[in-house]
Design a protein around this motif. Structure first.
Motif, PDB file in Angstrom:
ATOM      1  N   PRO A 166       0.746  -1.292   0.009  1.00 21.85           N
ATOM      2  CA  PRO A 166      -0.025   0.122  -0.086  1.00 21.85           C
ATOM      3  C   PRO A 166       0.808   1.361  -0.121  1.00 21.85           C
ATOM      4  CG  PRO A 166      -0.766  -1.576   1.600  1.00 21.85           C
ATOM      5  CD  PRO A 166       0.359  -2.375   1.072  1.00 21.85           C
ATOM      6  N   ASP A 167       2.161   1.133   0.573  1.00 21.63           N
ATOM      7  CA  ASP A 167       3.028   2.243   0.620  1.00 21.63           C
ATOM      8  C   ASP A 167       3.145   3.003  -0.857  1.00 21.63           C
ATOM      9  OD1 ASP A 167       2.677   2.400   3.443  1.00 21.63           O
ATOM     10  OD2 ASP A 167       4.864   1.505   3.698  1.00 21.63           O
ATOM     11  N   HIS A 168       3.606   1.869  -1.689  1.00 23.33           N
ATOM     12  CA  HIS A 168       3.588   2.289  -3.214  1.00 23.33           C
ATOM     13  C   HIS A 168       2.532   2.968  -3.765  1.00 23.33           C
ATOM     14  CE1 HIS A 168       7.390  -0.906  -3.381  1.00 23.33           C
ATOM     15  NE2 HIS A 168       7.547   0.104  -2.606  1.00 23.33           N
ATOM     16  N   VAL A 169       1.470   2.345  -3.529  1.00 19.62           N
ATOM     17  CA  VAL A 169       0.329   3.172  -4.110  1.00 19.62           C
ATOM     18  C   VAL A 169      -0.090   4.580  -3.533  1.00 19.62           C
ATOM     19  CG1 VAL A 169      -2.408   2.930  -4.497  1.00 19.62           C
ATOM     20  CG2 VAL A 169      -0.968   0.827  -4.785  1.00 19.62           C
ATOM     21  N   VAL A 217       2.258   6.966  -5.062  1.00 16.45           N
ATOM     22  CA  VAL A 217       1.747   7.605  -6.557  1.00 16.45           C
ATOM     23  C   VAL A 217       0.678   8.393  -6.247  1.00 16.45           C
ATOM     24  CG1 VAL A 217       0.578   6.912  -8.668  1.00 16.45           C
ATOM     25  CG2 VAL A 217       2.412   5.410  -7.711  1.00 16.45           C
ATOM     26  N   PHE A 218      -0.353   8.352  -5.206  1.00 14.77           N
ATOM     27  CA  PHE A 218      -1.201   9.194  -4.922  1.00 14.77           C
ATOM     28  C   PHE A 218      -0.731  10.398  -4.423  1.00 14.77           C
ATOM     29  CE2 PHE A 218      -4.353   5.489  -4.136  1.00 14.77           C
ATOM     30  CZ  PHE A 218      -4.979   5.361  -5.588  1.00 14.77           C
ATOM     31  N   GLY A 219       0.124  10.207  -3.721  1.00  9.24           N
ATOM     32  CA  GLY A 219       0.573  11.798  -3.185  1.00  9.24           C
ATOM     33  C   GLY A 219       1.197  12.450  -4.231  1.00  9.24           C
ATOM     34  N   VAL A 220       1.843  11.855  -5.371  1.00 10.85           N
ATOM     35  CA  VAL A 220       2.391  12.711  -6.339  1.00 10.85           C
ATOM     36  C   VAL A 220       1.402  13.123  -7.237  1.00 10.85           C
ATOM     37  CG1 VAL A 220       3.611  12.543  -8.580  1.00 10.85           C
ATOM     38  CG2 VAL A 220       4.524  11.458  -6.271  1.00 10.85           C
ATOM     39  N   LEU A 221       0.432  12.215  -7.278  1.00 11.09           N
ATOM     40  CA  LEU A 221      -0.771  12.844  -8.372  1.00 11.09           C
ATOM     41  C   LEU A 221      -1.619  14.063  -7.430  1.00 11.09           C
ATOM     42  CD1 LEU A 221      -2.112   9.364  -9.521  1.00 11.09           C
ATOM     43  CD2 LEU A 221      -1.112  11.142 -11.099  1.00 11.09           C
ATOM     44  N   SER A 222      -1.688  13.813  -6.358  1.00  6.97           N
ATOM     45  CA  SER A 222      -2.545  14.915  -5.712  1.00  6.97           C
ATOM     46  C   SER A 222      -1.971  16.226  -5.586  1.00  6.97           C
ATOM     47  CB  SER A 222      -2.873  14.594  -3.960  1.00  6.97           C
ATOM     48  OG  SER A 222      -1.501  14.647  -3.418  1.00  6.97           O
ATOM     49  N   ALA A 223      -0.489  16.398  -5.957  1.00  6.50           N
ATOM     50  CA  ALA A 223       0.257  17.593  -5.997  1.00  6.50           C
ATOM     51  C   ALA A 223       0.179  18.269  -7.286  1.00  6.50           C
ATOM     52  CB  ALA A 223       1.663  17.255  -5.438  1.00  6.50           C
ATOM     53  N   MET A 224      -0.361  17.378  -8.471  1.00  8.99           N
ATOM     54  CA  MET A 224      -0.394  17.651  -9.912  1.00  8.99           C
ATOM     55  C   MET A 224      -1.777  18.283 -10.185  1.00  8.99           C
ATOM     56  SD  MET A 224       1.417  14.571 -11.787  1.00  8.99           S
ATOM     57  CE  MET A 224       3.366  14.394 -11.494  1.00  8.99           C
ATOM     58  N   PRO A 225      -2.173  19.620 -10.461  1.00 12.86           N
ATOM     59  CA  PRO A 225      -3.321  20.113 -10.671  1.00 12.86           C
ATOM     60  C   PRO A 225      -3.968  19.381 -11.862  1.00 12.86           C
ATOM     61  CG  PRO A 225      -1.680  21.878 -10.856  1.00 12.86           C
ATOM     62  CD  PRO A 225      -0.975  20.506 -10.428  1.00 12.86           C
ATOM     63  N   GLU A 226      -3.250  18.832 -12.729  1.00 12.65           N
ATOM     64  CA  GLU A 226      -3.956  18.444 -13.996  1.00 12.65           C
ATOM     65  C   GLU A 226      -4.341  16.835 -13.766  1.00 12.65           C
ATOM     66  OE1 GLU A 226       0.631  18.086 -14.557  1.00 12.65           O
ATOM     67  OE2 GLU A 226      -0.738  19.194 -13.255  1.00 12.65           O
TER      68      GLU A 226
END
Length: 76
Positions: free
Chosen positions: A60-63, A66-75
């Motif tokens: 789950p830490d890997h997923v 990725v969610f952490g990176v995506l949440s910082a991307m407005p697009e």
């Protein structure tokens, strides 16, 4: 990516709401998340969303990374 694009196209044609993806933990979270951006745009054009499923071999830490990176991307 082509197989995912085909799934997005097919999903849009049949009225699906979600295309499910699996994480490949051998890649770092940032490049993996960045590689999803064009697919996220294509999914939105097909009126569906992408989901990211953690599977038994994927911690789950890997997923969450990725969610952490995506949440910082407005697009995203």
């Amino acid at each position: 990516a082509e197989a995912i694009r085909a799934s997005i196209h097919f999903g849009g044609e049949v009225g699906a709401r979600i295309v499910n993806l699996h994480l490949f933990p051998e890649h770092d979270a940032r490049p993996y998340a960045e590689s999803l951006l064009p697919l996220i745009r294509e999914a939105a054009q097909a009126n569906l969303r992408l989901s990211l499923e953690n599977t038994p071999p994927t911690p789950p830490d890997h997923v969450n990374a990725v969610f952490g990176v995506l949440s910082a991307m407005p697009e995203a």
